[in-house]
Design an enzyme around this catalytic site. Structure first.
Site, PDB file in Angstrom:
ATOM      1  CG  ASP A   1     -10.605  -1.864  12.097  1.00 28.83           C
ATOM      2  OD1 ASP A   1      -9.664  -1.133  11.757  1.00 28.83           O
ATOM      3  OD2 ASP A   1     -10.489  -3.097  12.243  1.00 28.83           O
TER       4      ASP A   1
ATOM      5  CD  GLU B   1      -5.771  -3.884   1.220  1.00 24.38           C
ATOM      6  OE1 GLU B   1      -4.818  -3.321   1.756  1.00 24.38           O
ATOM      7  OE2 GLU B   1      -6.031  -5.084   1.415  1.00 24.38           O
TER       8      GLU B   1
ATOM      9  CG  ASN C   1      -6.443   1.522   9.236  1.00 25.36           C
ATOM     10  OD1 ASN C   1      -5.286   1.166   8.993  1.00 25.36           O
ATOM     11  ND2 ASN C   1      -7.383   0.658   9.602  1.00 25.36           N
TER      12      ASN C   1
ATOM     13  CG  HIS D   1     -10.062  -3.286   8.035  1.00 23.35           C
ATOM     14  ND1 HIS D   1      -9.229  -3.837   8.982  1.00 23.35           N
ATOM     15  CD2 HIS D   1     -11.080  -4.174   7.852  1.00 23.35           C
ATOM     16  CE1 HIS D   1      -9.725  -4.995   9.376  1.00 23.35           C
ATOM     17  NE2 HIS D   1     -10.844  -5.220   8.712  1.00 23.35           N
TER      18      HIS D   1
ATOM     19  CG  ASN E   1      -2.188  -0.843   0.939  1.00 24.07           C
ATOM     20  OD1 ASN E   1      -3.059  -0.447   0.187  1.00 24.07           O
ATOM     21  ND2 ASN E   1      -2.225  -2.026   1.528  1.00 24.07           N
TER      22      ASN E   1
HETATM   23  C1  GAR Z   1      -3.097  -4.787   3.918  1.00 24.70           C
HETATM   24  O1  GAR Z   1      -3.931  -5.771   3.389  1.00 24.70           O
HETATM   25  C2  GAR Z   1      -3.876  -3.880   4.858  1.00 24.70           C
HETATM   26  O2  GAR Z   1      -5.177  -3.641   4.443  1.00 24.70           O
HETATM   27  C3  GAR Z   1      -3.849  -4.711   6.122  1.00 24.70           C
HETATM   28  O3  GAR Z   1      -2.537  -5.225   6.176  1.00 24.70           O
HETATM   29  C4  GAR Z   1      -2.044  -5.407   4.840  1.00 24.70           C
HETATM   30  C5  GAR Z   1      -0.699  -4.735   4.717  1.00 24.70           C
HETATM   31  O4  GAR Z   1      -0.114  -4.984   3.465  1.00 24.70           O
HETATM   32  N1  GAR Z   1      -4.193  -3.913   7.281  1.00 24.70           N
HETATM   33  C6  GAR Z   1      -4.895  -4.379   8.304  1.00 24.70           C
HETATM   34  O5  GAR Z   1      -5.279  -5.533   8.382  1.00 24.70           O
HETATM   35  C7  GAR Z   1      -5.211  -3.364   9.387  1.00 24.70           C
HETATM   36  N2  GAR Z   1      -6.214  -3.846  10.269  1.00 24.70           N
HETATM   37  P1  GAR Z   1       1.041  -4.048   2.888  1.00 24.70           P
HETATM   38  O6  GAR Z   1       2.108  -3.928   3.956  1.00 24.70           O
HETATM   39  O7  GAR Z   1       1.541  -4.816   1.693  1.00 24.70           O
HETATM   40  O8  GAR Z   1       0.447  -2.713   2.515  1.00 24.70           O
END
Ligand code: GAR
Length: 201
Positions: free
Chosen positions: A151, A181, A108, A110, A14
């Protein structure tokens, strides 16, 4: 110019979508002032460095207790002077002092359609495991403001993603990232930056 900082814990895909958006100009009027990880081994830190963005690790392991970590984390955030804090896969519960100090200035991403599969214990792959276990046919991602709860803050954007017959948690996670995302998080930042410019001028 909206100055953002991005907080990360893991792979940083992200974060990469944000870096790419700023570079390509799909996220306008925005500067990434720094990246903070709670995890020294996070590949996200590498992505930041490659893009020439100041990257910092504030790890609970380096502090005697939670309070000391919270204070050090907030101090680092304050020193960077962000207009907006973006939690992009940041798996630390924010200190209340911080959610209060930055009210309506923390967002954030999610990986589900809130209010499904969210709250304490729902993060990363666990969210997709729970969605598959429940047998939902549609899932997705949500961008929301961060308040004192987990959340629970005001929803900014959501995008639905289809669940397919043979999905594993890993396959579903990847599809939610690609289709939702990496789309709605950059869009949300661009929109907030546009509003910020209106306020700024
Ligand atoms: C993503 O899928 C994000 O939405 C999730 O962690 C992942 C991080 O991936 N976040 C949560 O679950 C927060 N509650 P990334 O490091 O490749 O962006």
């Amino acid at each position: 110019m909206l100055k953002i900082i991005v907080c990360v814990s893991g792979g940083g895909t992200n974060l990469q979508a944000i870096i790419d958006g700023v570079e390509r100009g799909t996220i306008r009027n925005t500067q990434i002032g720094g990246v903070i990880s709670n995890n020294a081994g996070a590949y996200a830190l590498e992505r930041a460095r490659k893009a020439g963005i100041p990257a910092y690790c504030i790890s609970p392991k380096d502090y005697g207790n939670r309070q000391e970590f919270n204070d050090a984390f907030l101090k680092k955030v304050n020193s960077l002077g962000p207009d907006l804090i973006v939690l992009a896969g940041f798996l630390v519960i924010l200190p209340e002092k911080m959610t209060q100090a930055y009210k309506d200035r923390i967002i954030n991403i999610h990986p589900s359609l809130i209010p499904s599969f969210c709250g304490t214990g729902f993060y990363g792959l666990k969210v997709h495991e729970a969605a598959l276990e429940r047998g939902v046919k549609v899932t997705g991602a949500t961008v929301h403001y961060v308040d004192e709860g987990t959340d629970t803050g005001r929803i900014i954007a959501q995008k639905a993603v289809e669940v397919l017959e043979d999905d594993t948690p890993e396959i579903l996670q990847r599809r939610v990232m690609e289709q939702a995302e990496w789309v709605i998080l950059p869009e949300a930042i661009d929109r907030i930056a546009a509003e910020y410019r209106v306020l700024d001028t």
